[in-house]
Design a protein around this motif. Structure first.
Motif, PDB file in Angstrom:
ATOM      1  N   MET A 264       0.813  -1.225   0.000  1.00 35.76           N
ATOM      2  CA  MET A 264       0.000   0.000   0.000  1.00 35.76           C
ATOM      3  C   MET A 264       0.847   1.277   0.000  1.00 35.76           C
ATOM      4  O   MET A 264       1.446   1.633   1.005  1.00 35.76           O
ATOM      5  CB  MET A 264      -0.919   0.001   1.231  1.00 35.76           C
ATOM      6  CG  MET A 264      -1.726   1.276   1.395  1.00 35.76           C
ATOM      7  SD  MET A 264      -2.985   1.522   0.124  1.00 35.76           S
ATOM      8  CE  MET A 264      -4.355   0.672   0.860  1.00 35.76           C
ATOM      9  N   PRO A 265       0.908   1.988  -1.145  1.00 36.16           N
ATOM     10  CA  PRO A 265       1.594   3.283  -1.138  1.00 36.16           C
ATOM     11  C   PRO A 265       0.721   4.322  -0.412  1.00 36.16           C
ATOM     12  O   PRO A 265      -0.486   4.395  -0.664  1.00 36.16           O
ATOM     13  CB  PRO A 265       1.738   3.646  -2.618  1.00 36.16           C
ATOM     14  CG  PRO A 265       1.117   2.520  -3.383  1.00 36.16           C
ATOM     15  CD  PRO A 265       0.343   1.662  -2.447  1.00 36.16           C
ATOM     16  N   VAL A 266       1.332   5.087   0.477  1.00 40.58           N
ATOM     17  CA  VAL A 266       0.612   6.116   1.211  1.00 40.58           C
ATOM     18  C   VAL A 266       1.289   7.461   0.940  1.00 40.58           C
ATOM     19  O   VAL A 266       2.476   7.639   1.231  1.00 40.58           O
ATOM     20  CB  VAL A 266       0.593   5.832   2.732  1.00 40.58           C
ATOM     21  CG1 VAL A 266      -0.278   6.857   3.453  1.00 40.58           C
ATOM     22  CG2 VAL A 266       0.107   4.419   3.016  1.00 40.58           C
ATOM     23  N   VAL A 267       0.541   8.373   0.347  1.00 41.66           N
ATOM     24  CA  VAL A 267       1.060   9.717   0.074  1.00 41.66           C
ATOM     25  C   VAL A 267       0.674  10.593   1.259  1.00 41.66           C
ATOM     26  O   VAL A 267      -0.510  10.736   1.576  1.00 41.66           O
ATOM     27  CB  VAL A 267       0.470  10.293  -1.239  1.00 41.66           C
ATOM     28  CG1 VAL A 267       1.004  11.693  -1.500  1.00 41.66           C
ATOM     29  CG2 VAL A 267       0.773   9.364  -2.416  1.00 41.66           C
ATOM     30  N   VAL A 268       1.681  11.146   1.934  1.00 47.45           N
ATOM     31  CA  VAL A 268       1.411  11.962   3.129  1.00 47.45           C
ATOM     32  C   VAL A 268       1.887  13.388   2.894  1.00 47.45           C
ATOM     33  O   VAL A 268       3.055  13.616   2.557  1.00 47.45           O
ATOM     34  CB  VAL A 268       2.114  11.384   4.383  1.00 47.45           C
ATOM     35  CG1 VAL A 268       1.655  12.141   5.626  1.00 47.45           C
ATOM     36  CG2 VAL A 268       1.838   9.906   4.542  1.00 47.45           C
ATOM     37  N   ILE A 269       0.977  14.353   3.063  1.00 48.77           N
ATOM     38  CA  ILE A 269       1.361  15.759   2.942  1.00 48.77           C
ATOM     39  C   ILE A 269       1.804  16.220   4.322  1.00 48.77           C
ATOM     40  O   ILE A 269       0.997  16.290   5.260  1.00 48.77           O
ATOM     41  CB  ILE A 269       0.182  16.619   2.411  1.00 48.77           C
ATOM     42  CG1 ILE A 269      -0.301  16.037   1.076  1.00 48.77           C
ATOM     43  CG2 ILE A 269       0.615  18.070   2.249  1.00 48.77           C
ATOM     44  CD1 ILE A 269      -1.674  16.489   0.674  1.00 48.77           C
ATOM     45  N   ALA A 270       3.099  16.469   4.466  1.00 54.51           N
ATOM     46  CA  ALA A 270       3.681  16.760   5.780  1.00 54.51           C
ATOM     47  C   ALA A 270       4.540  18.012   5.726  1.00 54.51           C
ATOM     48  O   ALA A 270       5.757  17.965   5.949  1.00 54.51           O
ATOM     49  CB  ALA A 270       4.503  15.557   6.249  1.00 54.51           C
ATOM     50  N   THR A 271       3.909  19.142   5.415  1.00 58.53           N
ATOM     51  CA  THR A 271       4.669  20.397   5.369  1.00 58.53           C
ATOM     52  C   THR A 271       4.943  20.887   6.791  1.00 58.53           C
ATOM     53  O   THR A 271       4.205  20.558   7.721  1.00 58.53           O
ATOM     54  CB  THR A 271       3.899  21.475   4.570  1.00 58.53           C
ATOM     55  OG1 THR A 271       2.550  21.494   5.034  1.00 58.53           O
ATOM     56  CG2 THR A 271       3.918  21.182   3.088  1.00 58.53           C
ATOM     57  N   GLY A 291       4.016   0.055   5.390  1.00 61.89           N
ATOM     58  CA  GLY A 291       3.448   0.797   4.264  1.00 61.89           C
ATOM     59  C   GLY A 291       4.540   1.561   3.529  1.00 61.89           C
ATOM     60  O   GLY A 291       5.557   1.927   4.114  1.00 61.89           O
ATOM     61  N   LYS A 292       4.335   1.793   2.246  1.00 64.70           N
ATOM     62  CA  LYS A 292       5.302   2.572   1.454  1.00 64.70           C
ATOM     63  C   LYS A 292       4.916   4.053   1.529  1.00 64.70           C
ATOM     64  O   LYS A 292       3.781   4.406   1.201  1.00 64.70           O
ATOM     65  CB  LYS A 292       5.274   2.100  -0.015  1.00 64.70           C
ATOM     66  CG  LYS A 292       5.696   0.645  -0.174  1.00 64.70           C
ATOM     67  CD  LYS A 292       7.203   0.496  -0.078  1.00 64.70           C
ATOM     68  CE  LYS A 292       7.647  -0.946  -0.184  1.00 64.70           C
ATOM     69  NZ  LYS A 292       7.964  -1.570   1.104  1.00 64.70           N
ATOM     70  N   ILE A 293       5.838   4.883   1.961  1.00 57.72           N
ATOM     71  CA  ILE A 293       5.503   6.287   2.234  1.00 57.72           C
ATOM     72  C   ILE A 293       6.120   7.234   1.206  1.00 57.72           C
ATOM     73  O   ILE A 293       7.330   7.225   0.972  1.00 57.72           O
ATOM     74  CB  ILE A 293       5.969   6.692   3.648  1.00 57.72           C
ATOM     75  CG1 ILE A 293       5.303   5.788   4.693  1.00 57.72           C
ATOM     76  CG2 ILE A 293       5.642   8.161   3.930  1.00 57.72           C
ATOM     77  CD1 ILE A 293       6.078   5.679   5.982  1.00 57.72           C
ATOM     78  N   ILE A 294       5.237   8.039   0.591  1.00 57.55           N
ATOM     79  CA  ILE A 294       5.683   9.119  -0.296  1.00 57.55           C
ATOM     80  C   ILE A 294       5.336  10.416   0.437  1.00 57.55           C
ATOM     81  O   ILE A 294       4.154  10.733   0.620  1.00 57.55           O
ATOM     82  CB  ILE A 294       4.954   9.055  -1.663  1.00 57.55           C
ATOM     83  CG1 ILE A 294       5.189   7.694  -2.335  1.00 57.55           C
ATOM     84  CG2 ILE A 294       5.403  10.207  -2.570  1.00 57.55           C
ATOM     85  CD1 ILE A 294       4.208   7.372  -3.458  1.00 57.55           C
ATOM     86  N   GLY A 295       6.343  11.134   0.894  1.00 56.45           N
ATOM     87  CA  GLY A 295       6.105  12.344   1.682  1.00 56.45           C
ATOM     88  C   GLY A 295       6.203  13.608   0.828  1.00 56.45           C
ATOM     89  O   GLY A 295       7.131  13.757   0.037  1.00 56.45           O
ATOM     90  N   ILE A 296       5.235  14.493   0.991  1.00 57.21           N
ATOM     91  CA  ILE A 296       5.308  15.828   0.371  1.00 57.21           C
ATOM     92  C   ILE A 296       5.734  16.766   1.500  1.00 57.21           C
ATOM     93  O   ILE A 296       4.972  16.966   2.455  1.00 57.21           O
ATOM     94  CB  ILE A 296       3.943  16.281  -0.219  1.00 57.21           C
ATOM     95  CG1 ILE A 296       3.317  15.200  -1.107  1.00 57.21           C
ATOM     96  CG2 ILE A 296       4.094  17.615  -0.951  1.00 57.21           C
ATOM     97  CD1 ILE A 296       4.083  14.836  -2.355  1.00 57.21           C
ATOM     98  N   VAL A 297       6.953  17.277   1.415  1.00 56.51           N
ATOM     99  CA  VAL A 297       7.530  17.993   2.555  1.00 56.51           C
ATOM    100  C   VAL A 297       8.021  19.398   2.172  1.00 56.51           C
ATOM    101  O   VAL A 297       8.211  19.703   0.996  1.00 56.51           O
ATOM    102  CB  VAL A 297       8.720  17.204   3.173  1.00 56.51           C
ATOM    103  CG1 VAL A 297       8.278  15.821   3.622  1.00 56.51           C
ATOM    104  CG2 VAL A 297       9.892  17.104   2.190  1.00 56.51           C
ATOM    105  N   THR A 298       8.241  20.222   3.205  1.00 55.87           N
ATOM    106  CA  THR A 298       8.821  21.547   2.999  1.00 55.87           C
ATOM    107  C   THR A 298      10.309  21.390   2.709  1.00 55.87           C
ATOM    108  O   THR A 298      10.971  20.530   3.302  1.00 55.87           O
ATOM    109  CB  THR A 298       8.630  22.403   4.269  1.00 55.87           C
ATOM    110  OG1 THR A 298       7.238  22.384   4.616  1.00 55.87           O
ATOM    111  CG2 THR A 298       9.084  23.836   4.053  1.00 55.87           C
TER     112      THR A 298
END
Length: 358
Positions: A264-271, A291-298
Motif C-alpha cells: 500500500m503506497p501512502v502519500v502523506v502531505i507533511a509540510t 506501508g510505502k511512504i511518499i512524503g510531500i515535505v517543505t
C-alpha cells in the motif's frame, strides 16, 4: 493536461493581476467591494460545488474561518439542492464551477436565490450560465482548460477565494495591517514557488515508475492540506483508474490503518507548518506496518526524510497558502502514472469536462 499543469504559475499570476496590489496593501475585487455590507453582515457562508471545485471550497473553508472568522459550510451541490437546506437572507452562497455550466451547482444557485440568499459565483468561463445567474462574482482567469481532470482551475479557484478571505479579514478587522501586508507579499511569490515545485517533475516520474502497478493508494493530509489529499486521490482515480482514497491523517486510526501493508503506497502531505509533529507520528505508524511512504515535505525537511521511502519537496510558504504548492507534485504523480499505464489523460473514460446533466 501536462501543459495545463505547467501553466499554473502564469494562471495564478493572471488571477491576481490587477486585484492584488501588495505595495499599496490593497485587494481590489469589485464583486466583493460592491457588496461589502452584505459580506460583513452575513451570518455564514455556504459554499456549493462539485468534484475538484468542491475540494477548492474545502480549502476556502479553512482560509475564510481562519483569516476572516466567518462560519463556513461546504456542500456538494448535488446533495444541497435535494435536502431542503436551511437558508436565510443573512447567508451568502458561493458557487464554484470551472465551466460555469455544472447542472447541480446551477440548481443549487436557483434554490439559494429563491430563499433570499446573496449568491456569489467563482467561474473560469466568461459569460457562462453561472456567471449570469449569480448576484455577483469573480472570474479565475485561468484561460481555457481542455483536460477533463482539472488542474489550473483548482489552483486559481483557491487563489480567488484566498483574495476574498484576505479582503474580508481586513474589512472585519480580524487581521492587522502588517499581517495583511505579509500575506499579500507572500501570495505574490506563489507563482515563482509553483514554478520551483514543478522542478520535481523528473523525480516524481521515477516515483511513478515504482508504484504504477499498485491497485490502491491512500492520501493523507491535515488542516489546510486535508482537501489537497482528497484532490490528489481524485486526480489518480480520474486519469489512471487506480482506486485511491483521501483521508484526514488523524482518521487513519479509525479504519484505514487496517488496509496498510507492504503493498500500500501512502502519500502523506507533511509540510512544516500546521500539525507537523502529529503527521510525523502518523508516518511512524504507517512505517511500523510496512506501508510505502511518499512524503510531500517543505524544502530542507529532515524528520520525514528519515522515515519516508520517497520525499518530494515544495518551497516554504504561509500555512494557508501551502495547498497551492502541495497539490503540484500530486498532479504530476497522477499524470505520470496514467501515461505509464497508457491511459488517455486528457479524455479519461466515462468522464465529461463539465457535467451539464443530472
Amino acid at each position: 493536461m501536462l501543459k495545463e499543469i505547467y501553466e499554473q504559475p502564469s494562471a495564478i499570476l493572471d488571477t491576481f493581476r490587477g486585484r492584488l496590489l501588495s505595495k499599496e496593501a490593497i485587494i481590489k475585487m469589485s464583486g466583493v467591494e460592491d457588496n461589502m455590507k452584505k459580506f460583513l453582515a452575513a451570518d455564514r457562508i455556504i459554499i456549493v460545488a462539485c468534484g475538484t471545485s468542491w475540494h477548492a471550497g474545502l480549502v476556502a473553508e479553512y482560509i475564510f474561518e481562519d483569516l476572516a472568522r466567518i462560519p463556513v459550510e461546504v456542500e456538494y451541490a448535488s446533495e444541497f439542492r435535494y435536502r431542503n437546506p436551511v437558508i436565510t437572507e443573512k447567508d451568502i452562497v458561493i458557487a464554484i464551477s470551472q465551466s460555469g455550466e455544472t447542472a447541480d451547482t446551477l440548481a443549487a444557485i436557483k434554490l439559494a436565490k429563491s430563499k433570499g440568499a446573496f449568491v456569489f459565483g467563482v467561474c473560469n468561463v466568461v459569460g457562462s450560465t453561472i456567471a449570469r445567474e449569480t448576484d455577483a462574482g469573480a472570474y479565475t482567469h485561468a484561460g481555457p482548460e481542455i483536460g477533463v481532470a482539472s488542474t489550473k482551475a483548482f489552483t486559481t479557484q483557491i487563489t480567488v477565494l484566498t483574495l476574498m478571505a484576505l479582503r474580508l479579514a481586513r474589512a472585519k478587522g480580524t487581521m492587522s495591517s502588517s499581517e495583511f501586508r505579509h500575506h499579500l507579499i507572500e501570495l505574490e511569490t506563489i507563482p515563482s514557488k509553483v514554478e520551483e515545485a514543478l522542478k520535481s517533475d523528473a523525480y516524481v516520474k521515477t516515483v511513478a515508475e515504482i508504484y504504477k502497478n499498485s491497485t490502491n493508494f491512500l492520501y493523507l493530509g491535515r488542516g489546510f492540506n486535508f482537501p489537497v489529499a482528497l484532490e490528489g486521490a481524485l486526480k489518480l482515480k480520474e486519469i489512471s483508474y487506480i482506486h485511491a482514497e483521501g483521508y484526514p491523517a488523524a482518521e487513519m486510526k479509525h479504519g484505514p490503518i487496517a488496509l496498510i501493508d507492504e503493498q500500500m503506497p501512502v502519500v502523506v502531505i507533511a509540510t512544516k507548518k500546521g500539525h507537523y509533529e502529529k503527521v510525523v507520528s502518523n508516518i511512524q505508524e504507517i512505517k511500523s506496518r510496512k506501508g510505502k511512504i511518499i512524503g510531500i515535505v517543505t524544502k530542507g525537511d529532515t524528520s520525514v526524510k528519515e522515515l519516508a521511502d520517497h520525499v518530494i519537496e515544495v518551497p516554504e510558504t504561509l500555512e494557508c497558502l501551502t495547498p497551492l504548492l502541495t497539490t503540484i507534485p500530486l498532479q504530476l504523480l497522477s499524470y505520470h502514472i496514467a501515461v505509464m499505464l497508457e491511459r488517455n489523460v486528457d479524455q479519461p473514460r466515462n468522464l465529461a469536462k463539465s457535467v451539464t446533466v443530472e
